[in-house]
Design an enzyme around this catalytic site. Structure first.
Site, PDB file in Angstrom:
ATOM      1  CE  LYS A   1      29.521  27.288  46.136  1.00 59.72           C
ATOM      2  NZ  LYS A   1      30.286  26.996  47.372  1.00 59.72           N
TER       3      LYS A   1
ATOM      4  NE  ARG B   1      35.263  29.313  53.211  1.00 67.15           N
ATOM      5  CZ  ARG B   1      34.863  28.790  52.056  1.00 67.15           C
ATOM      6  NH1 ARG B   1      35.536  29.035  50.946  1.00 67.15           N
ATOM      7  NH2 ARG B   1      33.796  28.028  51.996  1.00 67.15           N
TER       8      ARG B   1
ATOM      9  CE1 TYR C   1      41.220  47.427  20.110  1.00 70.61           C
ATOM     10  CE2 TYR C   1      40.236  45.392  20.929  1.00 70.61           C
ATOM     11  CZ  TYR C   1      40.110  46.697  20.491  1.00 70.61           C
ATOM     12  OH  TYR C   1      38.858  47.266  20.441  1.00 70.61           O
TER      13      TYR C   1
ATOM     14  CG  MET D   1      34.016  43.600  25.782  1.00 69.46           C
ATOM     15  SD  MET D   1      33.315  45.228  26.088  1.00 69.46           S
ATOM     16  CE  MET D   1      34.678  46.085  26.824  1.00 69.46           C
TER      17      MET D   1
END
Ligand SMILES: *Cc1c(COP(=O)(O)O)cnc(C)c1O
Length: 383
Positions: free
Chosen positions: A39, A137, A266, A314
C-alpha cells in the site's frame, strides 16, 4: 566523481526486498504464506517494482489499502491473489472488484454492499471477514456478531468466505501484554472458523507480529514494513537480518565560504559560529525532507557525516562541511542510506522527527524519482 543524474532520488534496491521476503518466508510456521503489503506505493518504495521483487522472494499474495492501488497492481500481475484491506465506498468497491481483488467485510451492511455487486457480476465475490480484537478500527468487536457475519457471508451464494482476519495494535511494543490478549481472542474464534469454514484463510500478523510470535502466523502473514528492510521495532534492521532497500540521495550543488556570523536559510536559524564551508543540496521539504529536520539532521558526503544547518527550505538544504573541505560540487549526498562504513537509517531520521520509519519513507514526495536497482547479494545493506 560521477555527476548526479537527479537533483534528488530515492534509490530502491529490489534485491533487498527480494531477500527480505525470502528471509521472512523461511521462518513462517507450518508453511504459512507471505502476503507482501505494498500500500501507499510500497511505503514510498514503488509498489509494482517491490511487489515483483516480493513475489520473486517468496510472497504469494499482495495487499493494499485502496481500490486504485489494487487496480494498479492488477495491471502488472494478472494472476496473483490481491487483498484490498481498507474501507471502500460503493464506487471504490467496484474498482477493487473489477481488479479481481479480495475485499474486507466488517459489518453486515458492508457485506450486503459486496453481495449486491456479486449479484450483478454473477459470481461469488471473495470476502475476508474482519474481527476487531482490539485495534478499534474496522471489524465487529463482539465475537457473536463476528460469527453471525461469517455465517452470513458463507451462506450467501453471491459471496465466498475467503478469509478471517484481524490486526494487532501493539505488536511492535515488545513489552505489551495487549498483543497477547488480542492473539488469544483471535485464536479462540479462529479455531471455530477452522472447523466450520475450513476453506477460509486465517491471517492476523503484520511484520512485528510475524517476527515476534510464530503463534500469530496462522495461514498467512501480512508483512509491509519489514519487506522494505525497515525495523518494525524501530531498532537496527540489520539486527533482524533485514536490509534497508531505500536510499535517499541528493548532491552537493555548490560549496561556499561562510565567515563567522553568516547565516543560512530562511529566518537565519543558523549562523556560522566560525569561518566554515557550507554545501548546498537541492532537496527540501517539497521532496519530503521535513522542516522539523532544521538544525536536526546529518548527511553523508564522501563517507563522512555533516550536520544539516539552517532551515529546511522547499527545494534546498544546507550542510556545514567544516572550515576546510575537499568536497566539490557534484558529490553525492546521502540523507538516508550508507556511505563507506556509516549508515543513516530511516529509524534515525524517524527518531529525530519523533515519528516512525513508516512515515519517513511514505513522506518522500512524488517529486523524487524512485530509481529501482538490483545491487548484488550483500547482506549488510551496503552495495
Ligand atoms: C499496513 C497493514 C499491514 C502491514 O503492516 P506492517 O507493520 O507494515 O507489516 C498489515 N495489515 C494491515 C491491516 C495493515 O493495514
Amino acid at each position: 566523481m560521477t555527476r548526479a543524474q537527479w537533483r534528488a532520488a530515492a534509490i530502491v534496491d529490489v534485491g533487498a526486498v527480494e531477500r527480505n521476503c525470502a528471509r521472512l518466508a523461511e521462518e513462517l510456521r507450518d508453511g504459512a504464506s507471505l502476503c507482501a503489503v505494498v500500500k501507499a506505493d510500497g511505503y514510498g518504495h514503488g509498489a509494482v517494482e517491490c511487489a515483483r521483487a516480493a513475489l520473486t522472494g517468496g510472497a504469494s499474495w499482495l495487499a493494499v489499502a485502496a481500490a486504485d492501488e489494487a487496480a494498479e497492481l492488477r495491471a502488472s500481475f494478472p494472476d496473483v491473489r490481491l487483498l484490498t484491506m481498507g474501507a471502500l465506498t460503493e464506487s471504490e468497491l467496484a474498482v477493487a472488484l473489477d481488479a479481481g481483488s479480495d475485499v474486507a467485510a466488517w459489518r453486515p451492511a458492508h457485506a450486503d454492499l459486496v453481495a449486491a455487486q456479486g449479484a450483478e457480476r454473477g459470481v461469488g465475490l471473495r470476502v475476508h471477514v474482519k474481527y476487531d480484537t482490539g485495534m478499534g478500527r474496522l471489524g465487529e468487536r463482539d465475537p457473536d456478531a463476528v460469527l453471525r457475519l461469517l455465517d452470513k457471508v458463507a451462506t450467501d451464494e453471491r459471496l465466498e468466505l475467503a478469509g478471517f482476519w484481524t490486526h494487532f495494535a501493539t505488536a511492535d511494543e515488545l513489552d505489551s501484554t495487549f498483543f497477547d490478549r488480542q492473539l488469544e481472542r483471535f485464536t479462540t474464534l479462529a479455531e471455530r472458523v477452522r472447523t466450520d469454514h475450513p476453506d477460509a484463510l486465517i491471517h492476523a500478523a503484520n511484520s512485528a507480529a510475524t517476527l515476534r510470535d510464530p503463534a500469530a502466523h496462522f495461514d498467512m502473514v501480512r508483512c509491509g514494513v519489514a519487506i522494505y528492510g525497515l525495523d518494525p521495532f524501530q531498532g537496527d534492521p540489520l539486527d533482524r537480518r533485514l536490509e534497508p532497500a531505500l536510499e535517499l540521495r541528493s548532491y552537493v550543488a555548490d560549496v561556499k565560504r561562510f565567515g563567522q556570523g553568516d547565516s543560512a536559510g530562511y529566518g537565519q536559524r543558523w549562523q556560522a559560529p566560525a569561518d566554515t564551508c557550507v554545501g548546498v543540496l537541492p532537496i527540501g521539504y517539497g521532496d519530503g525532507v521535513r522542516r522539523e529536520l532544521t538544525n536536526n539532521a546529518e548527511v553523508l558526503v564522501e563517507g563522512y557525516r555533516y550536520p544539516l544547518v539552517g532551515t529546511v527550505s522547499m527545494d534546498n538544504v544546507t550542510i556545514d562541511l567544516g572550515p576546510q573541505t575537499d568536497i566539490a560540487p557534484g558529490a553525492t549526498a546521502t540523507l538516508i542510506g550508507a556511505q563507506a562504513d556509516d549508515r543513516i537509517l530511516c529509524e534515525e531520521v524517524a527518531r529525530r522527527l519523533d515519528t516512525i520509519n513508516y512515515e519517513v519513507t511514505c513522506g518522500i514526495s512524488s517529486r523524487v524519482p524512485r530509481v529501482h536497482v538490483k545491487a548484488g547479494t550483500s547482506s549488510t545493506g551496503r552495495p
